[in-house]
Write a protein that holds these residues in place. Structure first.
Motif, PDB file in Angstrom:
ATOM      1  N   TYR A   1       2.046  18.774 -14.530  1.00 58.05           N
ATOM      2  CA  TYR A   1       2.001  19.585 -13.310  1.00 58.05           C
ATOM      3  C   TYR A   1       3.065  20.673 -13.342  1.00 58.05           C
ATOM      4  O   TYR A   1       4.103  20.521 -13.989  1.00 58.05           O
TER       5      TYR A   1
ATOM      6  N   ARG B   1       2.514   1.767  -3.344  1.00 55.67           N
ATOM      7  CA  ARG B   1       1.582   2.312  -4.328  1.00 55.67           C
ATOM      8  C   ARG B   1       1.405   3.809  -4.133  1.00 55.67           C
ATOM      9  O   ARG B   1       1.379   4.580  -5.101  1.00 55.67           O
ATOM     10  N   VAL B   2       1.306   4.255  -2.893  1.00 55.68           N
ATOM     11  CA  VAL B   2       1.150   5.679  -2.604  1.00 55.68           C
ATOM     12  C   VAL B   2       2.396   6.447  -3.027  1.00 55.68           C
ATOM     13  O   VAL B   2       2.303   7.525  -3.619  1.00 55.68           O
TER      14      VAL B   2
ATOM     15  N   LYS C   1       4.447   5.631  -5.396  1.00 52.97           N
ATOM     16  CA  LYS C   1       4.430   5.684  -6.861  1.00 52.97           C
ATOM     17  C   LYS C   1       3.469   6.769  -7.324  1.00 52.97           C
ATOM     18  O   LYS C   1       3.751   7.515  -8.268  1.00 52.97           O
ATOM     19  N   SER C   2       2.353   6.902  -6.640  1.00 58.24           N
ATOM     20  CA  SER C   2       1.376   7.940  -6.959  1.00 58.24           C
ATOM     21  C   SER C   2       1.972   9.327  -6.748  1.00 58.24           C
ATOM     22  O   SER C   2       1.779  10.233  -7.562  1.00 58.24           O
ATOM     23  N   ILE C   3       2.712   9.496  -5.657  1.00 59.61           N
ATOM     24  CA  ILE C   3       3.358  10.779  -5.383  1.00 59.61           C
ATOM     25  C   ILE C   3       4.415  11.063  -6.449  1.00 59.61           C
ATOM     26  O   ILE C   3       4.552  12.199  -6.912  1.00 59.61           O
ATOM     27  N   SER C   4       5.145  10.041  -6.859  1.00 61.61           N
ATOM     28  CA  SER C   4       6.190  10.252  -7.860  1.00 61.61           C
ATOM     29  C   SER C   4       5.610  10.710  -9.192  1.00 61.61           C
ATOM     30  O   SER C   4       6.294  11.402  -9.957  1.00 61.61           O
ATOM     31  N   SER C   5       4.367  10.374  -9.461  1.00 64.72           N
ATOM     32  CA  SER C   5       3.746  10.840 -10.707  1.00 64.72           C
ATOM     33  C   SER C   5       3.558  12.359 -10.710  1.00 64.72           C
ATOM     34  O   SER C   5       3.396  12.970 -11.772  1.00 64.72           O
ATOM     35  N   LEU C   6       3.609  12.985  -9.538  1.00 59.75           N
ATOM     36  CA  LEU C   6       3.529  14.442  -9.461  1.00 59.75           C
ATOM     37  C   LEU C   6       4.751  15.110 -10.092  1.00 59.75           C
ATOM     38  O   LEU C   6       4.715  16.298 -10.417  1.00 59.75           O
TER      39      LEU C   6
ATOM     40  N   LYS D   1       0.831  -1.204   0.000  1.00 57.27           N
ATOM     41  CA  LYS D   1       0.000   0.000   0.000  1.00 57.27           C
ATOM     42  C   LYS D   1       0.866   1.256   0.000  1.00 57.27           C
ATOM     43  O   LYS D   1       0.631   2.191  -0.762  1.00 57.27           O
TER      44      LYS D   1
ATOM     45  N   ASN E   1       5.844  14.643 -12.969  1.00 57.43           N
ATOM     46  CA  ASN E   1       5.630  14.786 -14.409  1.00 57.43           C
ATOM     47  C   ASN E   1       5.380  16.256 -14.747  1.00 57.43           C
ATOM     48  O   ASN E   1       4.278  16.766 -14.589  1.00 57.43           O
TER      49      ASN E   1
END
Length: 92
Positions: free
Chosen positions: A54, A40-41, A43-48, A37, A50
């Protein structure tokens, strides 16, 4: 009928005893749920990061990275101290 009620109660008690997990089993079970979990979070933060989607400042990205590193350092200390968090240390 009293026998059926007593038998049912005994079956429930026996089931409870069998379902008790050791501390090691509980640790493994929870770690196998919580660590993926957290990953996954992250990885979600790392997408910021981009920058085509953003807009952010160096100060904002540094603040995010600093907060996450601090949380990982705290986690590491907890494992070193057997789950006990040290008091905050003042540093200049």
């Amino acid at each position: 009928m009293a026998t059926n009620k007593n038998t049912a109660k005994t079956a429930v008690k026996n089931t409870d005893k069998k379902s008790k997990k050791s501390d090691a089993e509980k640790f493994t079970e929870l770690a196998n749920i919580r660590v993926p979990k957290a990953l996954r979070v992250l990885k979600s933060i790392s997408s910021l990061a981009n920058d085509t989607k953003y807009e952010y400042t160096d100060a904002q990205s540094t603040a995010i990275i600093s907060a996450l590193k601090s949380a990982v350092d705290d986690l590491s200390e907890c494992f070193k101290n057997g789950g006990k968090q040290d008091e905050e240390t003042f540093r200049i």
